[in-house]
Scaffold this motif. Structure first.
Motif, PDB file in Angstrom:
ATOM      1  N   SER A 340      -6.300   7.332   1.606  1.00 23.31           N
ATOM      2  CA  SER A 340      -4.917   6.981   1.277  1.00 23.31           C
ATOM      3  C   SER A 340      -4.879   5.752   0.374  1.00 23.31           C
ATOM      4  O   SER A 340      -5.639   4.802   0.577  1.00 23.31           O
ATOM      5  N   GLY A 343       0.282   1.579   0.276  1.00 25.16           N
ATOM      6  CA  GLY A 343       1.718   1.805   0.178  1.00 25.16           C
ATOM      7  C   GLY A 343       2.150   3.242   0.321  1.00 25.16           C
ATOM      8  O   GLY A 343       3.359   3.537   0.313  1.00 25.16           O
ATOM      9  N   THR A 344       1.232   4.160   0.491  1.00 25.69           N
ATOM     10  CA  THR A 344       1.585   5.577   0.622  1.00 25.69           C
ATOM     11  C   THR A 344       2.003   5.881   2.048  1.00 25.69           C
ATOM     12  O   THR A 344       1.336   5.477   3.002  1.00 25.69           O
ATOM     13  N   LYS A 345       3.108   6.597   2.195  1.00 24.89           N
ATOM     14  CA  LYS A 345       3.575   6.981   3.520  1.00 24.89           C
ATOM     15  C   LYS A 345       2.735   8.151   4.025  1.00 24.89           C
ATOM     16  O   LYS A 345       2.578   9.162   3.339  1.00 24.89           O
ATOM     17  N   ILE A 346       2.209   8.007   5.222  1.00 26.36           N
ATOM     18  CA  ILE A 346       1.341   9.035   5.791  1.00 26.36           C
ATOM     19  C   ILE A 346       2.173   9.931   6.712  1.00 26.36           C
ATOM     20  O   ILE A 346       2.886   9.441   7.584  1.00 26.36           O
ATOM     21  N   LYS A 348       3.403  12.396   9.744  1.00 22.86           N
ATOM     22  CA  LYS A 348       3.186  12.191  11.166  1.00 22.86           C
ATOM     23  C   LYS A 348       1.967  12.978  11.661  1.00 22.86           C
ATOM     24  O   LYS A 348       1.177  12.494  12.460  1.00 22.86           O
TER      25      LYS A 348
END
Length: 545
Positions: A340, A343-346, A348
């Protein structure tokens, strides 16, 4: 309190006595240069459920050991388990008595005992360590080992190690009983639990499977869906693990956009071969079993049990989240890690988004395209040794050259010879064959001659014949066996013996005692920690990280 003091005093005498069993180190080393590795109990979470396993950790809880090539290997293994153990340094070319195989190169390390291993390093790259005693490997008594060198440090902008394992809530002892037909131990267990230890077979029925194929147009290894019979596998596991974590809780590695990343993948499972899916990331194989190969591209790779695969990927400039999946052969189980960018949204459930399709079997597709970067020197074969693999799932007896171990048979060589090993698999199952203490080169696959990869472990698919060559330049008595744990335990093991080798530790009659002393995980480590406090001094890692 007085009884504890008395027991501590007894333990001190015992540990001092056990010191006499340690192998003499190859050279004197100060305590500060020696890393202590503790074989102990640990707890992990598998699909939301706590499970007791074993672990090989330093005093700071770091898994395994990553030495620098120039400094050599300096480890003391301290056994905090309630049963004997012995640790093998998988893939290393090392002095014979440092190899860590009980009843072949040493006596087992008793509970509360320790043993030192000191030797110079001749290699760098991706290796691993694991128990070679009984079925302890299934209980995760293993750890990664990356040998550092200046060359290794320049391989990529960032690197991450991913150790793959298989896990069952059924004990390894009961798995083996189920496989060998001893069902009485399974009485009273529900059908779901029993299925964990049943041999799996579809008896030739065709179904939709994902396999690896070579795309001739793009010159890449890719995934394709085919109609075929599923491969035989030994054990139906509850989960696959990546760095001891399941697919619902993957480890996240952070890498910057545009960075090159080296993934060190290690197949530390007991009975599972893997496919590696890099998804949107194109990857390049740069090393196998710690040995450099000519670059081979793709996004779908084979990784046999006990092998290592170094993959080089580049993170796109746009950034994002990139799953790296490991998929179990002959099953729909998967695990993995995430790459990743900051700042990248992972998501759920980032790895569960991909459909869990059933995998086919590993074969020679990848192996036949691999080429060593530095092949063995050109030299005629001076000795050719047969290695005929036999056995079947019904009797669950596995043989090398018609014999089950323990026995006193051996593959005999003389120092200085170029040796060819002709491995013929007569069975319906694949066998990952591992030769200790040597690096060999794959020279022929089913009649096609190649200058293939250099390895220490080679997968022999069903009904296949593979030839490998090596130089007999490391005298001793060396284990050679299938790395499927339950095949090894039921006979697919022998030794490579040099002429005039010292055989004082080779005692095949001692091998059955390993299965008679199963590791029962019952908070024994807490007991040993309490009782040995002040007797075994903690150590700091020898290498700063």
């Amino acid at each position: 309190m007085n009884s504890n003091c008395t027991l501590k005093a007894s333990l001190l005498i015992a540990i001092t006595t056990i010191g006499a069993l340690r192998a003499a180190p190859t050279e004197t080393r100060s305590e500060s240069e020696t890393v202590k590795l503790f074989a102990r109990e640990s707890t992990i979470t598998v699909l939301g459920r706590k499970a007791k396993v074993a672990a090989l950790t330093q005093s700071n809880e770091e898994q395994g050991y990553s030495p620098e090539e120039v400094k050599g290997f300096h480890v003391e293994v301290v056994n905090q388990l309630p049963v004997p153990t012995s640790i093998h340094w998988h893939g290393l070319v090392l002095p014979n008595l440092m190899d860590g195989v009980p009843f072949v190169t040493q006596d087992p390390i008793p509970p509360g005992g320790s043993r030192r291993y000191n030797f110079p390093l001749q290699q760098s790259g991706s290796y691993w360590m694991h128990s070679h005693y009984g079925l302890q490997e299934q209980q995760l008594l293993s750890a990664p080992m990356v040998i550092r060198s200046p060359k290794q440090s320049k391989a990529a902008d960032a690197e991450f190690t991913v150790m793959l394992s298989d896990f069952s809530f059924t004990s390894s002892k009961d798995i083996l009983k189920g496989l060998t037909g001893k069902k009485s131990a399974m009485n009273g267990k529900n059908r779901d639990t029993m299925s964990d230890s049943q041999p799996m077979s579809t008896a030739g029925q065709k179904e939709s499977l994902v396999v690896q194929q070579w795309d001739e147009t793009s010159k890449r290894l890719v995934a394709r869906e085919v109609q075929a019979a599923a491969p035989d596998i030994d054990v139906k596991y509850n989960a696959l693990l990546a760095n001891r974590r399941t697919i619902d809780d993957p480890q996240v590695f952070e890498a910057k956009p545009g960075q090159s990343v080296l993934l060190r993948l290690m197949a530390a499972a007991s009975a599972t071969n893997f496919f590696i899916d890099t998804g949107k990331l194109d990857a390049t194989i740069v090393a196998t079993d710690g040995e450099d190969v000519q670059p081979l591209k793709g996004n779908f790779f084979q990784l046999s049990l006990a092998q290592r695969l170094d993959l080089l990927v580049t993170i796109p400039e746009t950034g994002g989240v990139f799953p790296i999946l490991a998929l179990g052969e002959g099953a729909s189980l998967q695990t993995g890690v995430l790459l990743s960018t900051p700042g990248t949204k992972i998501p759920k459930r980032p790895l569960a988004l991909r459909p869990q399709r059933k995998m086919g079997g590993l074969d020679n597709t990848q192996e036949i395209h691999l080429r060593a970067k530095e092949p063995l020197a050109d030299k005629p074969v001076q000795r050719s040794l047969p290695s005929v693999l036999g056995g079947d799932m019904m009797t669950y007896t596995w043989t090398i050259n018609g014999a089950t171990y323990p026995n006193r048979n051996s593959l005999n060589v003389k120092e200085g010879e170029r040796v060819e090993l002709v491995i013929l698999n007569k069975t319906g199952m694949s066998h990952p064959m591992h030769l200790h203490g040597h690096v060999f080169e794959v020279t022929e696959i089913d009649g096609q001659k190649i200058t293939g990869a250099k390895r220490d472990t080679i997968l022999i698919p069903p009904k296949s014949t593979i030839k490998v060559a090596f130089d007999a330049n490391n005298p001793g008595v060396w284990a050679y066996h299938c790395h499927i744990l339950y095949h090894l335990a039921t006979g697919m093991f022998t030794v490579l013996k040099y002429e005039n080798a010292d055989t004082k530790y080779w005692r095949p009659d001692g091998t059955p005692s390993e299965l008679e002393n199963p590791l029962e995980l019952n908070n024994a480590t807490a007991f040993w920690k309490e009782m040995t406090v002040g007797l075994i001094a903690p150590s700091e890692p020898a290498i700063s990280r």
